[in-house]
Structures are given as structure tokens and as C-alpha cells.
Design an enzyme around this catalytic site. Structure first.
Site, PDB file in Angstrom:
ATOM      1  N   ARG A  87     -51.194  22.880  28.171  1.00 49.69           N
ATOM      2  CA  ARG A  87     -49.915  23.116  27.502  1.00 49.69           C
ATOM      3  C   ARG A  87     -49.100  21.833  27.542  1.00 49.69           C
ATOM      4  O   ARG A  87     -48.955  21.210  28.579  1.00 49.69           O
ATOM      5  CB  ARG A  87     -49.163  24.235  28.225  1.00 49.69           C
ATOM      6  CG  ARG A  87     -47.656  24.308  27.954  1.00 49.69           C
ATOM      7  CD  ARG A  87     -47.354  25.117  26.718  1.00 49.69           C
ATOM      8  NE  ARG A  87     -45.969  25.025  26.300  1.00 49.69           N
ATOM      9  CZ  ARG A  87     -45.044  25.947  26.517  1.00 49.69           C
ATOM     10  NH1 ARG A  87     -45.353  27.026  27.198  1.00 49.69           N
ATOM     11  NH2 ARG A  87     -43.832  25.790  26.043  1.00 49.69           N
ATOM     12  N   ARG A  96     -48.290  25.465  20.833  1.00 50.28           N
ATOM     13  CA  ARG A  96     -48.793  25.347  22.210  1.00 50.28           C
ATOM     14  C   ARG A  96     -50.146  26.012  22.357  1.00 50.28           C
ATOM     15  O   ARG A  96     -50.437  26.989  21.675  1.00 50.28           O
ATOM     16  CB  ARG A  96     -47.805  25.943  23.201  1.00 50.28           C
ATOM     17  CG  ARG A  96     -47.545  27.412  22.967  1.00 50.28           C
ATOM     18  CD  ARG A  96     -46.230  27.844  23.533  1.00 50.28           C
ATOM     19  NE  ARG A  96     -45.173  27.404  22.659  1.00 50.28           N
ATOM     20  CZ  ARG A  96     -44.066  28.072  22.432  1.00 50.28           C
ATOM     21  NH1 ARG A  96     -43.840  29.190  23.030  1.00 50.28           N
ATOM     22  NH2 ARG A  96     -43.159  27.610  21.617  1.00 50.28           N
ATOM     23  N   ASP A  99     -48.748  29.844  26.372  1.00 51.95           N
ATOM     24  CA  ASP A  99     -47.429  30.090  26.939  1.00 51.95           C
ATOM     25  C   ASP A  99     -47.626  31.256  27.894  1.00 51.95           C
ATOM     26  O   ASP A  99     -48.176  32.289  27.491  1.00 51.95           O
ATOM     27  CB  ASP A  99     -46.456  30.451  25.815  1.00 51.95           C
ATOM     28  CG  ASP A  99     -45.009  30.373  26.218  1.00 51.95           C
ATOM     29  OD1 ASP A  99     -44.709  29.779  27.268  1.00 51.95           O
ATOM     30  OD2 ASP A  99     -44.163  30.904  25.475  1.00 51.95           O
ATOM     31  N   ASP A 101     -45.370  33.522  30.379  1.00 46.83           N
ATOM     32  CA  ASP A 101     -43.990  33.810  30.770  1.00 46.83           C
ATOM     33  C   ASP A 101     -43.887  35.090  31.582  1.00 46.83           C
ATOM     34  O   ASP A 101     -44.468  36.121  31.197  1.00 46.83           O
ATOM     35  CB  ASP A 101     -43.100  33.988  29.526  1.00 46.83           C
ATOM     36  CG  ASP A 101     -42.861  32.706  28.773  1.00 46.83           C
ATOM     37  OD1 ASP A 101     -42.747  31.648  29.425  1.00 46.83           O
ATOM     38  OD2 ASP A 101     -42.776  32.759  27.530  1.00 46.83           O
TER      39      ASP A 101
END
Length: 162
Positions: A87, A96, A99, A101
Site C-alpha cells: 500500500r 491502492r 486498504d 480499516d
């Protein structure tokens, strides 16, 4: 490890390279990490980008897991997965490879210089709510105090009727 047992939801997204393979690798890394038990993985959903529009569509998913370490240790794991999958943070909301999260960490509400939990704006993002609703419709968003299914239905109505 601290011996806690927290149900957490982790959002995944990719729009560079083999998007499905990127998500599969991230899920595998979560499954193989010490102190985490993946209990559900949503379907992978294709979604248009938000914010910076000059980029390919994303493939998004949500992972449900039981964690026996702190939210900051989970943040470190998420960052390590992003690093291993190359990334790069070049353009805000830009393309990207991956990701990773933290969306929800039990009923924790936290905001400091490192982390905001629940993830900010997740309740406004169909690309988060759709896969989360698939695996955890009854979970209550700790700030909005609404179920994921209610938040998802509200965003669907808003997108249809403005």
C-alpha cells in the site's frame, strides 16, 4: 496479549492489481495472525470510488473477527498488512492495492491523534455498509445508536430519492 475478547469489524478495499487476490491475501493474513479469530467474511462487492474519482472501481469486503488484543495492536496489524501488500499513500482517497480499516471495535468510542473508532463516515458509505450489513445487520453503531441494517437502508433511500 491482554486477554480481552472483542468482536471487531474490519473493512477491506482494493482497486490496484488483482483486487480479489489482494483481498484474499489480507483475509489470510488476518486469519493467520496470533490473537485473532476470523468469524465471518462478507461477499466481495464492486464499488465506484468516492472522493477522488479518476481511478478504477474498488472491490470491498468486511471481516468479522474476535480479538484478544488492544485496538492499537489491531491498528498495527492492519498497517503491517497494508505494508506487506505494498500500500502506498500518494493521493488522498486515491488508488491502492489494499486498504485495511478498523470499522467497529466492540462498543469502543475513541478519537485521538492515531485512531478514530468507529471509523469516521462509515455510516455514510454504502461500500462499507453493504458488506457489513451482509454479515452483521443487527450490530449497533456505537455513536449513531442505530443498527447496521437501519443505516444501510437509510443510505439506500437517500441514494434513490436524494
Amino acid at each position: 496479549m491482554s486477554g480481552i475478547d472483542v468482536t471487531t469489524y474490519i473493512g477491506l478495499g482494493s482497486n490496484i492489481g488483482n483486487r480479489e487476490e489482494n483481498l484474499n491475501q489480507a483475509v489470510d493474513m488476518l486469519r493467520n495472525a496470533a490473537g485473532i479469530k476470523v468469524t465471518a467474511v462478507s461477499t466481495y462487492f464492486n464499488t465506484a470510488p468516492v472522493g477522488y474519482m479518476e481511478q478504477p472501481d474498488f472491490l470491498n469486503a468486511v471481516v468479522e473477527a474476535s480479538i484478544d488484543f488492544t485496538v492499537y495492536e489491531l491498528l498495527e496489524l492492519c498497517r503491517n498488512i497494508e505494508k506487506k501488500l505494498k500500500r502506498e499513500r500518494i493521493t488522498h482517497w486515491g488508488p491502492r492495492t489494499i486498504d485495511v480499516d478498523i470499522l467497529i471495535f466492540g462498543d469502543l468510542i475513541l478519537e485521538d491523534e492515531m485512531l478514530i473508532i468507529p471509523h469516521p463516515r462509515m455510516h455514510e458509505r454504502e461500500f462499507v455498509l453493504k458488506p457489513l450489513n451482509e454479515i452483521a445487520p443487527g450490530v449497533i453503531h456505537p455513536v449513531c445508536n442505530k443498527s447496521i441494517s437501519k443505516l444501510y437502508n437509510e443510505i439506500l433511500l437517500k441514494s434513490r430519492y436524494g
